[in-house]
Design a protein around this motif. Sequence first.
Motif, short mmCIF file in Angstrom:
data_model
loop_
_atom_site.label_atom_id
_atom_site.label_comp_id
_atom_site.label_asym_id
_atom_site.label_seq_id
_atom_site.Cartn_x
_atom_site.Cartn_y
_atom_site.Cartn_z
N ALA A 1 0.83 -1.21 0.00
CA ALA A 1 0.00 0.00 0.00
C ALA A 1 0.86 1.25 0.00
O ALA A 1 0.52 2.26 -0.65
N LEU A 2 1.98 1.22 0.72
CA LEU A 2 2.88 2.37 0.76
C LEU A 2 3.43 2.68 -0.63
O LEU A 2 3.51 3.85 -1.03
N ILE A 3 3.78 1.65 -1.38
CA ILE A 3 4.26 1.86 -2.75
C ILE A 3 3.15 2.48 -3.60
O ILE A 3 3.39 3.39 -4.40
N GLY A 4 1.92 2.01 -3.42
CA GLY A 4 0.80 2.60 -4.15
C GLY A 4 0.61 4.07 -3.81
O GLY A 4 0.33 4.89 -4.69
N PRO B 1 -8.99 -4.17 -8.34
CA PRO B 1 -7.91 -5.09 -8.69
C PRO B 1 -6.63 -4.70 -7.95
O PRO B 1 -6.31 -3.53 -7.83
N ALA B 2 -5.90 -5.74 -7.47
CA ALA B 2 -4.70 -5.49 -6.65
C ALA B 2 -5.02 -4.46 -5.57
O ALA B 2 -4.34 -3.46 -5.41
N TRP B 3 -6.06 -4.73 -4.79
CA TRP B 3 -6.63 -3.74 -3.87
C TRP B 3 -5.60 -3.23 -2.86
O TRP B 3 -5.69 -2.08 -2.42
N ALA C 1 -4.74 2.55 -2.06
CA ALA C 1 -3.88 3.62 -1.56
C ALA C 1 -3.44 4.55 -2.69
O ALA C 1 -3.31 5.76 -2.49
N LEU C 2 -3.23 3.99 -3.89
CA LEU C 2 -2.85 4.82 -5.03
C LEU C 2 -3.93 5.85 -5.32
O LEU C 2 -3.65 7.05 -5.51
N LEU C 3 -5.18 5.43 -5.36
CA LEU C 3 -6.28 6.35 -5.68
C LEU C 3 -6.48 7.39 -4.57
O LEU C 3 -6.72 8.57 -4.87
N VAL C 4 -6.40 6.96 -3.31
CA VAL C 4 -6.57 7.92 -2.21
C VAL C 4 -5.43 8.94 -2.22
O VAL C 4 -5.66 10.14 -2.07
N SER C 5 -4.20 8.48 -2.45
CA SER C 5 -3.06 9.38 -2.51
C SER C 5 -3.19 10.35 -3.68
O SER C 5 -2.88 11.55 -3.54
N ALA C 6 -3.66 9.86 -4.83
CA ALA C 6 -3.87 10.74 -5.98
C ALA C 6 -4.93 11.80 -5.65
O ALA C 6 -4.80 12.96 -6.05
N GLY C 7 -5.97 11.41 -4.91
CA GLY C 7 -6.98 12.38 -4.51
C GLY C 7 -6.41 13.48 -3.64
O GLY C 7 -6.71 14.66 -3.83
N LEU D 1 12.53 0.77 2.38
CA LEU D 1 12.07 -0.28 3.29
C LEU D 1 10.91 -1.05 2.67
O LEU D 1 10.85 -2.29 2.76
N ALA D 2 9.99 -0.33 2.04
CA ALA D 2 8.86 -0.99 1.37
C ALA D 2 9.36 -1.91 0.27
O ALA D 2 8.89 -3.04 0.12
N GLN D 3 10.33 -1.45 -0.52
CA GLN D 3 10.88 -2.29 -1.58
C GLN D 3 11.58 -3.51 -1.00
O GLN D 3 11.50 -4.61 -1.55
#
Length: 356
Positions: free
Chosen positions: A72-75, A217-219, A224-230, A247-249
């Motif tokens: 989620a952090l990467i997203g 997909p790939a929730w 997190a990607l969509l929320v961060s983009a918002g 660290l995430a990687q």
Amino acid sequence: MPRARHLPPHLPQTAFLLIIGLVGAVLAEALGLPLPFLLGPLLATAPVAIFASARLPRGYSFPTDVRVPFIALIGAVIGAQVTPELVASLHDLLPSLAAIVAFVFLAQGLNYVLFRYIGGYDAATAFYSGAPGGLIESIAMGEASGADQPTLIAQQFLRIIFVITLVPMGLSLWLGYPVGSAGGLSFNTVPVTPVMYPQAAVILGLGLVAGRALRLPAWQLTGALLVSAGFALLGAPLALPNWMVLLAQLVVGTSLGMRFAGLKLRTLRRSLWLSLVSITLMLALGAALAALLVAPTEQPFKTLFITFAPGGVNEMALVALSLEANPAFVTLHHIFRIIITVLLLGVVSKRVFKVD
């Protein structure tokens, strides 16, 4: 009585694997490998999964509770790249964005034929192995669709390794001077401040809840990607220190490396030559589309070629930066390629492979 919720099982073994992954990351960085904190841990832990899995507890798998927050952090980091300026520029980029859509569908189709009918993979493994982007997304959806995980992971990582190795080498030979990564480049659009940490927690929490509730997909990543983009489009983009992204990687790379359990050397050899054929086809397709777009976009061929190279977003942006080849243009198109690929994978997952 219901059992109390406990910490993820096998934490000592998981911690030891993360230490092995960290050693692999440090060595990969020292050797100048691309994406060292993702590829290094994978390359360090994959031999453990292949040759020494019997020494781990029976039925061991990398804990989902540890892996999911870092995915989620990467997203969230990717979503923060969706700035108002990028959205405002979309109307000028219709020809090249349309070409990206064509590239995704054509590359996916060519790869499916290659992996299914020449490689002999089952339908799910062939489809997700052929995804021209979305490394973590394709692996996550492929897992839910029943694809062979060791084969799928091998094909997807070989795609990135070959592209981010061969494209800079080829451009260096063509241009007559070396190109490649510019170490230490940050993709944050704003400085990191103390408020970013609680903001990240909110984004991850909302993203994971929304992603699961909406059955994205790939929730784990896309929510997190969509929320961060918002947040970014509302004027509050997320910025995180590099150590958190690394660290995430590290966690994701280590967990992916452990999925190579059961991979046969014969399968790896087959994956290598199939990947070379796949990359050759996709780069040829990208070069053809780039040549067609030189006039309508008024962008040089080298910029457009990097735009279609199906490698990692960061690495392709770094190559563009080293060439002064409009890295913002390149980054936007690679993000768009991943979005289109994830949408295609999501539709096929639901309609063909019946994944909820």
